[in-house]
Design a protein around this motif. Sequence first.
Motif, PDB file in Angstrom:
ATOM      1  N   ARG A  48     -12.475   1.627  17.911  1.00 53.21           N
ATOM      2  CA  ARG A  48     -12.084   1.109  16.592  1.00 53.21           C
ATOM      3  C   ARG A  48     -13.278   0.514  15.850  1.00 53.21           C
ATOM      4  O   ARG A  48     -13.394   0.625  14.633  1.00 53.21           O
ATOM      5  CB  ARG A  48     -10.984   0.050  16.733  1.00 53.21           C
ATOM      6  N   LEU A  53     -12.624   0.252  11.875  1.00 56.34           N
ATOM      7  CA  LEU A  53     -11.275  -0.310  11.762  1.00 56.34           C
ATOM      8  C   LEU A  53     -11.265  -1.774  12.196  1.00 56.34           C
ATOM      9  O   LEU A  53     -10.455  -2.564  11.720  1.00 56.34           O
ATOM     10  CB  LEU A  53     -10.296   0.491  12.625  1.00 56.34           C
ATOM     11  N   LEU A  73     -18.351   7.982   7.785  1.00 55.42           N
ATOM     12  CA  LEU A  73     -17.537   8.849   8.637  1.00 55.42           C
ATOM     13  C   LEU A  73     -17.620  10.318   8.219  1.00 55.42           C
ATOM     14  O   LEU A  73     -16.820  11.133   8.682  1.00 55.42           O
ATOM     15  CB  LEU A  73     -16.082   8.379   8.627  1.00 55.42           C
ATOM     16  N   ALA A  84      -0.465   8.916  14.654  1.00 58.02           N
ATOM     17  CA  ALA A  84       0.413   8.183  13.727  1.00 58.02           C
ATOM     18  C   ALA A  84       0.433   8.934  12.401  1.00 58.02           C
ATOM     19  O   ALA A  84      -0.612   9.126  11.787  1.00 58.02           O
ATOM     20  CB  ALA A  84      -0.092   6.757  13.528  1.00 58.02           C
ATOM     21  N   PHE A  85       1.625   9.365  12.013  1.00 62.88           N
ATOM     22  CA  PHE A  85       1.762  10.142  10.784  1.00 62.88           C
ATOM     23  C   PHE A  85       3.003   9.688  10.017  1.00 62.88           C
ATOM     24  O   PHE A  85       3.746   8.829  10.491  1.00 62.88           O
ATOM     25  CB  PHE A  85       1.868  11.638  11.117  1.00 62.88           C
ATOM     26  N   TYR A  86       3.209  10.311   8.854  1.00 64.39           N
ATOM     27  CA  TYR A  86       4.354   9.953   8.012  1.00 64.39           C
ATOM     28  C   TYR A  86       5.579  10.738   8.487  1.00 64.39           C
ATOM     29  O   TYR A  86       5.571  11.976   8.442  1.00 64.39           O
ATOM     30  CB  TYR A  86       4.039  10.242   6.547  1.00 64.39           C
ATOM     31  N   LEU A  98      -3.780  14.268   4.417  1.00 69.61           N
ATOM     32  CA  LEU A  98      -5.040  13.778   4.997  1.00 69.61           C
ATOM     33  C   LEU A  98      -6.228  14.585   4.480  1.00 69.61           C
ATOM     34  O   LEU A  98      -7.330  14.046   4.308  1.00 69.61           O
ATOM     35  CB  LEU A  98      -4.973  13.827   6.522  1.00 69.61           C
ATOM     36  N   TYR A 101      -7.454  13.037   1.350  1.00 68.49           N
ATOM     37  CA  TYR A 101      -8.312  11.872   1.599  1.00 68.49           C
ATOM     38  C   TYR A 101      -9.698  12.313   2.051  1.00 68.49           C
ATOM     39  O   TYR A 101     -10.711  11.732   1.679  1.00 68.49           O
ATOM     40  CB  TYR A 101      -7.717  10.993   2.706  1.00 68.49           C
ATOM     41  N   ALA A 102      -9.721  13.337   2.906  1.00 67.45           N
ATOM     42  CA  ALA A 102     -10.996  13.774   3.486  1.00 67.45           C
ATOM     43  C   ALA A 102     -11.814  14.602   2.513  1.00 67.45           C
ATOM     44  O   ALA A 102     -13.017  14.785   2.727  1.00 67.45           O
ATOM     45  CB  ALA A 102     -10.725  14.578   4.757  1.00 67.45           C
ATOM     46  N   LYS A 145     -12.095  17.813   9.296  1.00 71.69           N
ATOM     47  CA  LYS A 145     -13.391  17.798   8.588  1.00 71.69           C
ATOM     48  C   LYS A 145     -14.432  18.682   9.269  1.00 71.69           C
ATOM     49  O   LYS A 145     -15.602  18.609   8.918  1.00 71.69           O
ATOM     50  CB  LYS A 145     -13.917  16.358   8.505  1.00 71.69           C
TER      51      LYS A 145
ATOM     52  N   GLU B  89       2.247   1.754   5.849  1.00 70.77           N
ATOM     53  CA  GLU B  89       1.051   2.125   6.624  1.00 70.77           C
ATOM     54  C   GLU B  89       0.921   1.237   7.872  1.00 70.77           C
ATOM     55  O   GLU B  89       0.428   1.689   8.900  1.00 70.77           O
ATOM     56  CB  GLU B  89      -0.219   1.992   5.773  1.00 70.77           C
ATOM     57  N   TRP B  92       4.056   2.329  10.349  1.00 68.94           N
ATOM     58  CA  TRP B  92       3.855   3.607  11.060  1.00 68.94           C
ATOM     59  C   TRP B  92       2.507   3.661  11.772  1.00 68.94           C
ATOM     60  O   TRP B  92       2.215   4.627  12.470  1.00 68.94           O
ATOM     61  CB  TRP B  92       3.937   4.780  10.082  1.00 68.94           C
ATOM     62  N   GLY B  93       1.676   2.681  11.558  1.00 66.26           N
ATOM     63  CA  GLY B  93       0.337   2.702  12.175  1.00 66.26           C
ATOM     64  C   GLY B  93      -0.575   3.740  11.563  1.00 66.26           C
ATOM     65  O   GLY B  93      -1.504   4.225  12.224  1.00 66.26           O
ATOM     66  N   THR B  94      -0.338   4.104  10.315  1.00 68.28           N
ATOM     67  CA  THR B  94      -1.083   5.213   9.705  1.00 68.28           C
ATOM     68  C   THR B  94      -2.372   4.781   8.996  1.00 68.28           C
ATOM     69  O   THR B  94      -3.108   5.645   8.519  1.00 68.28           O
ATOM     70  CB  THR B  94      -0.188   5.973   8.699  1.00 68.28           C
ATOM     71  N   TRP B  95      -2.631   3.481   8.934  1.00 62.78           N
ATOM     72  CA  TRP B  95      -3.910   3.068   8.333  1.00 62.78           C
ATOM     73  C   TRP B  95      -5.066   3.746   9.060  1.00 62.78           C
ATOM     74  O   TRP B  95      -6.005   4.260   8.455  1.00 62.78           O
ATOM     75  CB  TRP B  95      -4.091   1.553   8.410  1.00 62.78           C
ATOM     76  N   LYS B  96      -5.015   3.727  10.414  1.00 63.20           N
ATOM     77  CA  LYS B  96      -6.128   4.292  11.188  1.00 63.20           C
ATOM     78  C   LYS B  96      -6.247   5.792  10.936  1.00 63.20           C
ATOM     79  O   LYS B  96      -7.352   6.332  10.883  1.00 63.20           O
ATOM     80  CB  LYS B  96      -5.925   4.007  12.680  1.00 63.20           C
ATOM     81  N   THR B  97      -5.093   6.459  10.774  1.00 61.40           N
ATOM     82  CA  THR B  97      -5.114   7.905  10.541  1.00 61.40           C
ATOM     83  C   THR B  97      -5.790   8.214   9.207  1.00 61.40           C
ATOM     84  O   THR B  97      -6.615   9.119   9.107  1.00 61.40           O
ATOM     85  CB  THR B  97      -3.665   8.445  10.520  1.00 61.40           C
ATOM     86  N   VAL B  98      -5.424   7.443   8.198  1.00 55.79           N
ATOM     87  CA  VAL B  98      -5.986   7.666   6.859  1.00 55.79           C
ATOM     88  C   VAL B  98      -7.470   7.293   6.832  1.00 55.79           C
ATOM     89  O   VAL B  98      -8.314   8.076   6.372  1.00 55.79           O
ATOM     90  CB  VAL B  98      -5.195   6.839   5.822  1.00 55.79           C
ATOM     91  N   LEU B  99      -7.782   6.114   7.343  1.00 57.42           N
ATOM     92  CA  LEU B  99      -9.179   5.634   7.244  1.00 57.42           C
ATOM     93  C   LEU B  99     -10.121   6.464   8.112  1.00 57.42           C
ATOM     94  O   LEU B  99     -11.314   6.561   7.806  1.00 57.42           O
ATOM     95  CB  LEU B  99      -9.247   4.156   7.623  1.00 57.42           C
ATOM     96  N   SER B 100      -9.589   7.076   9.175  1.00 57.12           N
ATOM     97  CA  SER B 100     -10.432   7.931  10.015  1.00 57.12           C
ATOM     98  C   SER B 100     -10.890   9.183   9.270  1.00 57.12           C
ATOM     99  O   SER B 100     -11.815   9.857   9.689  1.00 57.12           O
ATOM    100  CB  SER B 100      -9.685   8.354  11.282  1.00 57.12           C
ATOM    101  N   GLN B 101     -10.218   9.494   8.172  1.00 51.19           N
ATOM    102  CA  GLN B 101     -10.648  10.649   7.370  1.00 51.19           C
ATOM    103  C   GLN B 101     -11.826  10.318   6.467  1.00 51.19           C
ATOM    104  O   GLN B 101     -12.338  11.198   5.776  1.00 51.19           O
ATOM    105  CB  GLN B 101      -9.476  11.183   6.531  1.00 51.19           C
ATOM    106  N   ARG B 105     -11.471   1.392   2.724  1.00 53.11           N
ATOM    107  CA  ARG B 105     -10.191   0.683   2.581  1.00 53.11           C
ATOM    108  C   ARG B 105      -9.848   0.464   1.108  1.00 53.11           C
ATOM    109  O   ARG B 105      -8.708   0.626   0.683  1.00 53.11           O
ATOM    110  CB  ARG B 105     -10.269  -0.671   3.284  1.00 53.11           C
ATOM    111  N   VAL B 108      -8.580   3.585  -0.685  1.00 54.73           N
ATOM    112  CA  VAL B 108      -7.182   3.876  -0.366  1.00 54.73           C
ATOM    113  C   VAL B 108      -6.264   2.878  -1.070  1.00 54.73           C
ATOM    114  O   VAL B 108      -5.241   3.258  -1.660  1.00 54.73           O
ATOM    115  CB  VAL B 108      -6.943   3.838   1.160  1.00 54.73           C
ATOM    116  N   ILE B 272      -8.031  -3.658  11.138  1.00 53.13           N
ATOM    117  CA  ILE B 272      -6.854  -2.797  11.094  1.00 53.13           C
ATOM    118  C   ILE B 272      -6.336  -2.667  12.520  1.00 53.13           C
ATOM    119  O   ILE B 272      -7.013  -2.128  13.392  1.00 53.13           O
ATOM    120  CB  ILE B 272      -7.201  -1.394  10.546  1.00 53.13           C
ATOM    121  N   GLY B 273      -5.153  -3.199  12.749  1.00 49.37           N
ATOM    122  CA  GLY B 273      -4.617  -3.229  14.114  1.00 49.37           C
ATOM    123  C   GLY B 273      -4.073  -1.881  14.563  1.00 49.37           C
ATOM    124  O   GLY B 273      -4.064  -0.916  13.856  1.00 49.37           O
TER     125      GLY B 273
END
Lengths: 300, 273
Positions: A48, A53, A73, A84-86, A98, A101-102, A145, B89, B92-101, B105, B108, B272-273
């Motif tokens: 993380r 993060l 990144l 973790a997704f929607y 995604l 975003y990318a 990516k 976010e 669902w824990g999706t902050w990490k998914t989005v920010l990893s792209q 912060r 977004v 971000i947890g």
Amino acid sequence: MNLPVHTEGLTKRYGPLTAVDDLHLTVHPGEVYGFLGPNGAGKTTTLRMLLGLVRPTAGTVRLLGRPPGAGRLTGVGALIEGPAFYPYLSGRDNLAVLARYAGVGADRVALVLDLVDLTDRAGDRYAGYSLGMKQRLGVAAALLKDPRLLILDEPTNGLDPAGMADMRMLIRRLGAGGCTVLVSSHLLGEVEQVCDRVGVISRGRLIAEGSVAELRGTAGLRVLADPLDEAAARVRTLVGAERVRVVDGGLELAVEPERAAWLNAELVGAGLAVRELRPRERDLEQVFFDLIEKGTADVA
Amino acid sequence: MSRSFRAELVKLVRRPATWLLLAITLVLAVTFTYVFPYASIAGGTSGPNTDRTLPMLLPDRLVGNSLGGLPVFLGSIVLILGVLTVGGEYGWGTWKTVLSQGPSRLEVYAGKLLALAAAALAVVLAVFVVGAVSSVLIALAEGQSVHWPAAGDLLTGLGAGWLIATMWAMLGAVLAVALRSVALPVGLGLVWMLAVQNLLAAIAAPLLDWVAQAQKGLPGPNAGSLAAALGAPGDTPGVAATVGGGQAALVVAAYLVAFAVVGGVLLRRRDIG
């Protein structure tokens, strides 16, 4: 040279708890690096921090030679602590979001779905996916990516044996294709099969690092001969007492396996009956537990 | 940021909860602004809203009628939308998914706020449209001529409605960031809007002068003042001319900006947890 991953003195404290302690980690270009440690060792916190993060309490992180900041990144794909997704979107639509975003084209979505063998179910809602399908979608997102550095946190979680084998094959293929892969796991077999180099973390500290062979240490020989006492005495004379242990009714020798033929001749020549003489490798699991135990003792 | 905005719009539009909230908003707006008052007038029954006369339901009162619900009830629904958009976010824990792209912060978060602002405009436009249709139907049923507000008044009303709705959406967003969840921010937001604001206005302010003065700086009373200044019926909960319309617009705008900035600062500083 821009190292894919390079940390110096990376530390994360939560109040009195030190989750990651002065971590110096280097991953070289093109290698598959296994980040090994028991649950709670600090693997995910480290990953993380690599991705920004979690903010380090101290230390520095560079990914692909870039310090923290905008664009750090670029060229990095990651799956951290489970997918973790929607839930209201399909797998394909999740990846499409995604991809926006990318900043990558929609063509990558179909490509990565195919890579993880999820094309047939891509139109289904994510909420209806099995754990294994969710995991594969997570890997697909990490590949969106076309990364030069791929960071995977426990990528085989939830996969069935066939899925695990596929995942290992994918990781090896990516590594062979020039992608650097940092994969964390607590599954020793997994790490052993796919990783060029391994770092072992315990209580937030990197306690060992090297190839799997290096971590296993010097190989040896196992000898079963009768009578055992006489065989032990003879072998101690031949290779040195400190290199001989009596274990489970046999002898374990810390000598090069290449000396097996010479040793056999010596024992037979001394009138001993040799029933078994074979190379002995330290089991990685034993190495791991020894390291963890040693690391724990050092910290204590 | 435009990438994040487009991604957020897709998520917002494809999310079933968004449409459910919009439907509830429109049903509430039509029911309490037109259906019940018209039923009272048509049936000749008496009640606490007897001052709602037929002319108040006709198209030329569209602006005020459309803004009346925003200070409290419709505003609450927009606040929930703000919480869901940001708090989801965390849930669902999706902050990490989005920010990893790769986006930052703040990119977004800005995308989310812009999407919320667009959604707030859509909600206000929808409330005006269903209000227009309802008032025309009433006018036709009662044989009244149809006169529309001036275009300038309509635009001013839409702008004021958007300002109020966006402020509540931003409050929802900052609560979601502060509490990193969905349920608690929704609960606290609704308690503030539906209970605390009304208790302050109805009980505390008449008793204590400093509470009455403090009311002039709170978001709810200023939203109510802005709606009142543009013709919202005074018997609507939350609508009262506590301050002038100009001041109210400025205070509402200031809260909008403050909520957005505080949320951004919190999100940027925290792990971000």
